[in-house]
Design a protein around this motif. Sequence first.
Motif, PDB file in Angstrom:
ATOM      1  N   VAL A  25       0.840  -1.200   0.000  1.00  0.00           N
ATOM      2  CA  VAL A  25       0.000   0.000   0.000  1.00  0.00           C
ATOM      3  C   VAL A  25       0.876   1.253   0.000  1.00  0.00           C
ATOM      4  CG1 VAL A  25      -1.720   1.329   1.271  1.00  0.00           C
ATOM      5  CG2 VAL A  25      -1.957  -1.151   1.083  1.00  0.00           C
ATOM      6  N   ARG A  26       1.953   1.227   0.761  1.00  0.00           N
ATOM      7  CA  ARG A  26       2.889   2.362   0.753  1.00  0.00           C
ATOM      8  C   ARG A  26       3.433   2.587  -0.652  1.00  0.00           C
ATOM      9  NH1 ARG A  26       6.753   0.941   5.974  1.00  0.00           N
ATOM     10  NH2 ARG A  26       5.325   1.609   7.654  1.00  0.00           N
ATOM     11  N   LEU A 140      -7.806  -1.737  -4.017  1.00  0.00           N
ATOM     12  CA  LEU A 140      -6.585  -1.103  -4.517  1.00  0.00           C
ATOM     13  C   LEU A 140      -5.751  -2.183  -5.192  1.00  0.00           C
ATOM     14  CD1 LEU A 140      -5.746   1.906  -4.160  1.00  0.00           C
ATOM     15  CD2 LEU A 140      -4.151   1.132  -2.402  1.00  0.00           C
ATOM     16  N   MET A 141      -5.217  -1.873  -6.381  1.00  0.00           N
ATOM     17  CA  MET A 141      -4.461  -2.874  -7.126  1.00  0.00           C
ATOM     18  C   MET A 141      -3.525  -2.170  -8.099  1.00  0.00           C
ATOM     19  SD  MET A 141      -7.477  -4.102  -9.755  1.00  0.00           S
ATOM     20  CE  MET A 141      -6.374  -4.784 -10.974  1.00  0.00           C
ATOM     21  N   PRO A 180      -5.652   4.960  -0.512  1.00  0.00           N
ATOM     22  CA  PRO A 180      -5.850   4.277   0.772  1.00  0.00           C
ATOM     23  C   PRO A 180      -6.229   5.253   1.877  1.00  0.00           C
ATOM     24  CG  PRO A 180      -3.515   4.544   0.330  1.00  0.00           C
ATOM     25  CD  PRO A 180      -4.237   5.002  -0.912  1.00  0.00           C
ATOM     26  N   PRO A 181      -6.973   4.794   2.884  1.00  0.00           N
ATOM     27  CA  PRO A 181      -7.278   5.660   4.025  1.00  0.00           C
ATOM     28  C   PRO A 181      -6.002   6.001   4.785  1.00  0.00           C
ATOM     29  CG  PRO A 181      -7.970   3.404   4.456  1.00  0.00           C
ATOM     30  CD  PRO A 181      -7.570   3.460   3.021  1.00  0.00           C
ATOM     31  N   GLU A 182      -5.944   7.207   5.302  1.00  0.00           N
ATOM     32  CA  GLU A 182      -4.764   7.658   6.033  1.00  0.00           C
ATOM     33  C   GLU A 182      -4.778   7.129   7.462  1.00  0.00           C
ATOM     34  OE1 GLU A 182      -4.226  11.827   5.905  1.00  0.00           O
ATOM     35  OE2 GLU A 182      -4.034  11.929   3.724  1.00  0.00           O
ATOM     36  N   SER A 183      -3.594   6.877   7.986  1.00  0.00           N
ATOM     37  CA  SER A 183      -3.455   6.472   9.379  1.00  0.00           C
ATOM     38  C   SER A 183      -3.271   7.711  10.253  1.00  0.00           C
ATOM     39  CB  SER A 183      -2.258   5.539   9.542  1.00  0.00           C
ATOM     40  OG  SER A 183      -1.067   6.165   9.084  1.00  0.00           O
ATOM     41  N   TRP A 200      -5.292  -0.482   7.270  1.00  0.00           N
ATOM     42  CA  TRP A 200      -5.381  -1.072   5.937  1.00  0.00           C
ATOM     43  C   TRP A 200      -5.895  -2.502   5.969  1.00  0.00           C
ATOM     44  CZ3 TRP A 200       0.048   1.281   4.629  1.00  0.00           C
ATOM     45  CH2 TRP A 200      -0.117   2.660   4.412  1.00  0.00           C
ATOM     46  N   LEU A 201      -5.764  -3.191   7.097  1.00  0.00           N
ATOM     47  CA  LEU A 201      -6.349  -4.522   7.206  1.00  0.00           C
ATOM     48  C   LEU A 201      -7.868  -4.430   7.136  1.00  0.00           C
ATOM     49  CD1 LEU A 201      -5.731  -7.522   7.681  1.00  0.00           C
ATOM     50  CD2 LEU A 201      -5.845  -7.082  10.135  1.00  0.00           C
ATOM     51  N   ARG A 202      -8.421  -3.360   7.685  1.00  0.00           N
ATOM     52  CA  ARG A 202      -9.861  -3.151   7.614  1.00  0.00           C
ATOM     53  C   ARG A 202     -10.286  -2.726   6.202  1.00  0.00           C
ATOM     54  NH1 ARG A 202     -11.260   1.139  11.625  1.00  0.00           N
ATOM     55  NH2 ARG A 202     -10.587  -0.524  13.038  1.00  0.00           N
ATOM     56  N   ALA A 203      -9.464  -1.907   5.550  1.00  0.00           N
ATOM     57  CA  ALA A 203      -9.820  -1.408   4.217  1.00  0.00           C
ATOM     58  C   ALA A 203      -9.606  -2.452   3.123  1.00  0.00           C
ATOM     59  CB  ALA A 203      -8.995  -0.159   3.908  1.00  0.00           C
TER      60      ALA A 203
END
Length: 441
Positions: A25-26, A140-141, A180-183, A200-203
């Motif tokens: 994701v990063r 996301l891919m 991706p959602p921000e932390s 990100w595990l939730r997203a």
Amino acid sequence: MRANDHRFGLAAEAYVFGYPLVSTVRLVDRYATAGIGNAPEAGYNTFCHQRDLPGPRSLYVSVEADLLTSIAMVDLTPGPMILHVPGCGGRPFAVVCTDVWRDNFAYLAGETDVSYLLVPPGWSGRTPPDLRRVEAPTRLMTLVARIGLDDPRECPAVYRLQDGLRLEPLEPDTRRAEGPPESSKSVCDDLRFWEELRIWLRAFPPAPAEADYARRFAPLGIFEDPSPYVDPDPSLAWSLRGGLRTGRDGVEQVALAGRALRNGWSMTPHALDFNLDFLGPGTRDEPAWRIADREQARLARAMAARAPIFLTHGYQATHATCLVDADGRRLTGAHRYTMELAPPPQAASWSLTMYDAPDYYLVDNPQSRYWLGSRSRSPDLRRDRDGSVRILLQCEPPAEDDDGANWLPAAPGDFRPTLRIDHPAEDPLHAFTPPPILRVE
């Protein structure tokens, strides 16, 4: 303060499980929002095309000199996307589809133009009859189109293929991709991994079997909301920091020790066999290409995540690299070498590319020759009656009595040749072993 032994061990295990997701994701978001190397910022759902042929000044290491690539970071959060893929007309061409858990879940291409519908998880709408549906495991891919060419004069044809790659939303009025959602920015840097894993595990949840496995990490706080890492319990923080280091070191040790060496060559044709759950178009759901033990598969996934998003399954292409000669001595431009390469059995094609070491950049040379290939790719190579090729690996040009067409220029210092076998019909690890490299002077 002493770390809790139980949570310490869980954290090391959770790092191996979560590292592929966090690192990918990063990487995806960095590609889309900032660019990497000579790839500019392109945003989401847009292709970025590599137009310049790879060379010694390419910013990527281990770049493949006989390929041009087009890359798109895809966000299906707003809804399905239509992917238009032009007909390849016999040219080596594949669009590799990879989710954020590093699963290559589809390989897309065709002789004629074709359009696909990339569908996010949980979407139950109707697929238009003129589109081929592809189920994406995560919203996301990445899409990486790999297009082969044998000569710079083929660039215009490759550019036309690249320009034919297009992404557009199924619904024209769909909202803009967000990434991706921000932390939380309130989490300290040494706990950032855990905060990103929590978000990100939730997203981007994994396959059901892997989601069940992940529940064992609940004592680490990765399922809690709000974040337990903003003001963490000191004992938990110690366990997370120490467990991360232990898990990371373990992956690196396995990566160094896990390569099979044959005749000095290292081959990893089964590096991506960890995908057990999402096998779409172009993939092979066969026991020979699956790591049945999920614990081993998770470790293989973590090792694969250490590399950029350009890898393919061994049945698409497999690579062998070499750093030593037949006697175990480092390959160096101070000496001359030969290798007698028999054609790999039932392979569509092969290429041998030269890199320097330890940096693994293409080797600069006056001929701008960075690779040699099979008969269809390097027609001037001199071959024996059985089809084998005697390749010269050396820094200086060969003597007049040697055939310069079979010379692959080496670096003045240490070097590393890499053999790529495209579309082997069999498991390449069992069907073919590259020959040893012999030092002749």
